[in-house]
Design a protein around this motif. Structure first.
Motif, short mmCIF file in Angstrom:
data_model
loop_
_atom_site.label_atom_id
_atom_site.label_comp_id
_atom_site.label_asym_id
_atom_site.label_seq_id
_atom_site.Cartn_x
_atom_site.Cartn_y
_atom_site.Cartn_z
N GLN A 9 0.82 -1.21 0.00
CA GLN A 9 0.00 0.00 0.00
C GLN A 9 0.86 1.27 0.00
O GLN A 9 0.47 2.31 0.54
CB GLN A 9 -0.97 0.01 1.18
CG GLN A 9 -1.90 -1.19 1.23
CD GLN A 9 -2.88 -1.14 2.39
OE1 GLN A 9 -3.20 -0.06 2.88
NE2 GLN A 9 -3.35 -2.30 2.82
N VAL A 10 2.00 1.15 -0.62
CA VAL A 10 2.87 2.31 -0.79
C VAL A 10 2.55 2.95 -2.14
O VAL A 10 2.44 2.24 -3.16
CB VAL A 10 4.36 1.91 -0.73
CG1 VAL A 10 5.26 3.12 -1.01
CG2 VAL A 10 4.67 1.32 0.64
N LEU A 11 2.42 4.28 -2.17
CA LEU A 11 2.06 4.97 -3.40
C LEU A 11 3.15 4.79 -4.45
O LEU A 11 4.33 5.03 -4.20
CB LEU A 11 1.84 6.46 -3.11
CG LEU A 11 1.44 7.32 -4.30
CD1 LEU A 11 0.09 6.90 -4.85
CD2 LEU A 11 1.41 8.80 -3.90
N VAL A 12 2.73 4.38 -5.65
CA VAL A 12 3.67 4.19 -6.76
C VAL A 12 3.57 5.34 -7.75
O VAL A 12 4.58 5.86 -8.23
CB VAL A 12 3.38 2.84 -7.48
CG1 VAL A 12 4.29 2.69 -8.70
CG2 VAL A 12 3.57 1.69 -6.53
N GLN A 13 2.34 5.74 -8.04
CA GLN A 13 2.15 6.81 -9.04
C GLN A 13 0.82 7.49 -8.78
O GLN A 13 -0.14 6.87 -8.32
CB GLN A 13 2.18 6.23 -10.46
CG GLN A 13 2.02 7.26 -11.55
CD GLN A 13 2.07 6.63 -12.95
OE1 GLN A 13 2.71 5.60 -13.15
NE2 GLN A 13 1.42 7.25 -13.91
N SER A 14 0.72 8.75 -9.10
CA SER A 14 -0.50 9.52 -8.98
C SER A 14 -0.58 10.50 -10.13
O SER A 14 0.42 11.14 -10.47
CB SER A 14 -0.56 10.27 -7.64
OG SER A 14 -1.73 11.06 -7.58
N LYS A 15 -1.76 10.61 -10.76
CA LYS A 15 -1.90 11.55 -11.87
C LYS A 15 -3.37 11.93 -12.03
O LYS A 15 -4.28 11.20 -11.64
CB LYS A 15 -1.33 10.99 -13.16
CG LYS A 15 -2.13 9.83 -13.73
CD LYS A 15 -1.56 9.40 -15.08
CE LYS A 15 -2.40 8.27 -15.69
NZ LYS A 15 -1.89 7.89 -17.02
N GLN A 16 -3.57 13.12 -12.61
CA GLN A 16 -4.90 13.58 -12.94
C GLN A 16 -5.29 13.07 -14.33
O GLN A 16 -4.43 12.87 -15.19
CB GLN A 16 -4.94 15.13 -12.93
CG GLN A 16 -4.58 15.75 -11.60
CD GLN A 16 -5.65 15.50 -10.57
OE1 GLN A 16 -6.84 15.50 -10.86
NE2 GLN A 16 -5.22 15.30 -9.32
N ASP A 17 -6.60 12.88 -14.53
CA ASP A 17 -7.08 12.40 -15.83
C ASP A 17 -8.30 13.22 -16.23
O ASP A 17 -9.44 12.79 -16.06
CB ASP A 17 -7.43 10.91 -15.74
CG ASP A 17 -7.74 10.31 -17.11
OD1 ASP A 17 -7.66 11.04 -18.11
OD2 ASP A 17 -8.11 9.11 -17.16
N PRO A 18 -8.10 14.41 -16.73
CA PRO A 18 -9.24 15.28 -17.08
C PRO A 18 -10.08 14.71 -18.23
O PRO A 18 -11.23 15.12 -18.40
CB PRO A 18 -8.57 16.60 -17.47
CG PRO A 18 -7.16 16.23 -17.85
CD PRO A 18 -6.78 15.06 -16.99
#
Length: 555
Positions: free
Chosen positions: A149-158
């Motif tokens: 449960q460690v964050l690997v990636q985060s991004k917005q998707d408009p």
């Protein structure tokens, strides 16, 4: 017509038995064994169907528990859009608790959406969060986490245009206001076939605020079908009632592209397997009507082979059919071994029948002939016969002889009793006849139909008939009944005998009798119906007593 003796008949019977036995065994060996094996295979397929369905339903059931729990927590604000991190952490824990769940999410009426799913892309888990802001803006955030449960990636998707309020699980749960299961469909994110169990979330006033859903990836069902151990060339598939393929043992994947941007579930005719298509066609049902109440066995032909199939329905929550089909040749190879066994069995039976037949003919002929002689004697009325009840080695013949001897003794005893009873009844009948004949009153007894049972001499005399006259019915004699004054003739229903037959008790009815000779005689008539010991009416009787002397003759 020529008749055979017992010994000849037995000899012919033994030979015939041998021929018939061998013929029946040889002819039936293939047919009977085939039916046994087919029945065994069908039973095995039914058992496997139940096992696969049971395992499949166990696979699907945890999702129901998870969505029910989540619904309750959301209703009490434990899980809510106001606590997004706590809700997403709860969703994580549900995925860890139930390995079969592909994803769990919550969408509300404003369009907000919180989704945690298993992923095989960037990380092991993906969280999608869609927020509709107050100023009409839309924020779509995707985050991926590893197994820890460690964050690997985060991004917005408009560019993500997903709206939970338009999805079938959302609209169905809101409209029905209860926990629902969707038909199989392709997930928006993973593009894999699956189903959703969803439940509405209510506020304290009973209004719907959102919907909780749990996704189940149906690709695991295909793995279940792959574990079937039936025969080398067996196959299986799961269909919904529209004919869409939910899982298939010999085909990988459950969908194909329709356009460049959409996918759908395969239909039976799109599997590329004519045998599977023929198996479903053997149900004789059209797409949309693949619904059964119980398991159904079918058979069909394909590629010059005979196949046997069984289709078993799932429970009411999932209107699906599990179909298993097997070529008949896969389990008929055992018939050859059974044929060889039958040949040996036929030879043994033939030899045994010869030996037993000879012994049977010798022991059976003598006591049967003796019994036949005694039967002929009894038939002629000769009940004093000499019967040897212990002259046969066969228990059945010995018992039959003893029974016959007992029957002869019983007949002899009953013949004597019947003679005594006949003499006794004759004496009683003569005595009663004499008593009734000497009574001064007229006596008439009739049955329910009005036919004479008895009429004494006094009654015949009152009617102007000879004392020994015999009539069939009371009204057959040309005589008449009048009222006491002799002015009004009585209708038939007023006659005492017919009143008594109708159930009345007649007491001293005054009548005027005009006999067949024209004599007028006054009389009093009494009578009543006759009943047996069970209260069933048998007929009626009357007593006629002349009270005055004869009057002058009239026309």
């Amino acid at each position: 017509m020529m008749r055979l003796s017992i010994s000849k008949t037995l000899a012919l019977g033994i030979i015939g038995l041998q021929v018939v036995t061998v013929a029946v065994i040889l002819i039936s060996s293939y047919v009977s064994t085939e039916q046994v094996l087919i029945g065994h295979a069908q039973k095995l397929m039914r058992n496997l169907s139940r096992e696969v369905i049971h395992r499949s339903e166990e696979f699907l059931s945890p999702a129901r528990s998870a969505v029910s729990l989540t619904q309750n927590l959301a209703r009490h604000q434990v899980v809510s859009a106001e606590k997004p991190r706590e809700m997403e952490q709860y969703f994580f824990e549900q995925l860890l608790l139930y390995p079969h769940i592909a994803g769990i999410y919550y969408g509300n009426l404003e369009g907000d959406f919180y989704f945690v799913r298993r992923s095989q892309e960037v990380g092991a888990y993906q969280i999608k969060r869609i927020i509709e802001t107050e100023i009409g803006e839309r924020e779509v955030t995707n985050r991926w986490f590893d197994e820890q449960q460690v964050l690997v990636q985060s991004k917005q998707d408009p560019g993500d245009d997903f709206d939970p309020r338009t999805r079938p699980w959302f609209t169905k749960a809101v409209s029905e206001r209860k926990q629902v299961w969707t038909d199989p469909y392709l997930f928006f994110t993973s593009k894999t076939p699956g189903i959703t169990v969803a439940s509405p979330v209510f506020n304290e006033e009973g209004g719907v605020t959102g919907v909780v859903g749990v996704d189940i990836d149906l690709s695991a069902l295909s793995d279940f079908l792959g574990y079937l151990e039936l025969s080398e060339h067996s196959s299986a598939l799961i269909l919904n009632n529209n004919g869409d393929v939910i899982a298939y043992r010999q085909a990988e994947g459950g969908s194909q592209p329709v356009t460049s941007t959409s996918r759908r579930l395969l239909r039976v005719g799109e599997l590329g397997n004519p045998a599977a298509e023929a198996a479903v066609a053997s149900l004789n049902r059209s797409p949309g009507w693949y619904v059964l109440n119980r398991a159904e066995n079918t058979s069909f032909g394909y590629d010059n082979k005979v196949f046997h199939a069984v289709f078993t329905p799932f429970s009411d929550n999932w209107p699906w059919l599990l179909g298993i089909y097997v070529p008949e040749d896969d389990f008929l190879d055992e018939i050859k071994q059974n044929q060889r066994l039958n040949l040996l069995l036929a030879a043994a039976i033939t030899l045994a029948s010869l030996i037993i037949g000879v012994m049977f003919a010798r022991s059976l002929s003598r006591p049967i002939k003796a019994l036949q002689k005694n039967v002929e004697a009894v038939k002629k009325g000769q009940l004093e016969v000499d019967i040897d009840a212990g002259s046969s080695m066969f228990h059945d013949i010995e018992e039959t002889t003893r029974a016959f001897a007992g029957m002869v003794a019983f007949l002899n005893e009953n013949q004597q009793k019947n003679e005594q009873l006949k003499r006794h009844l004759t004496q009683q009948a003569s005595f009663m006849e004499a008593v009734l004949a000497n009574i001064d009153s007229g006596v008439v007894v009739c049955d329910l139909e009005g036919r004479f049972i008895y009429s004494n001499r006094v009654m015949n005399k009152l009617r102007g008939l000879p004392e020994d006259a015999r009539l069939e019915r009371f009204e057959d004699t040309p005589f008449r009944l009048f009222d006491p004054e002799g002015e009004q003739p009585l209708d038939k229903q007023q006659w005492p005998i017919f009143r008594a037959l109708a159930g009345e008790t007649v007491t001293n009815q005054d009548v005027l009798i005009v006999s067949a000779l024209g004599e007028r005689k006054r009389a009093q008539v009494s009578g009543r119906p006759l009943y047996d010991t069970q209260g069933e009416k048998l007929g009626a009787y009357i007593l006629v007593h002349q009270v005055t002397s004869s009057l002058e003759a009239v026309d």
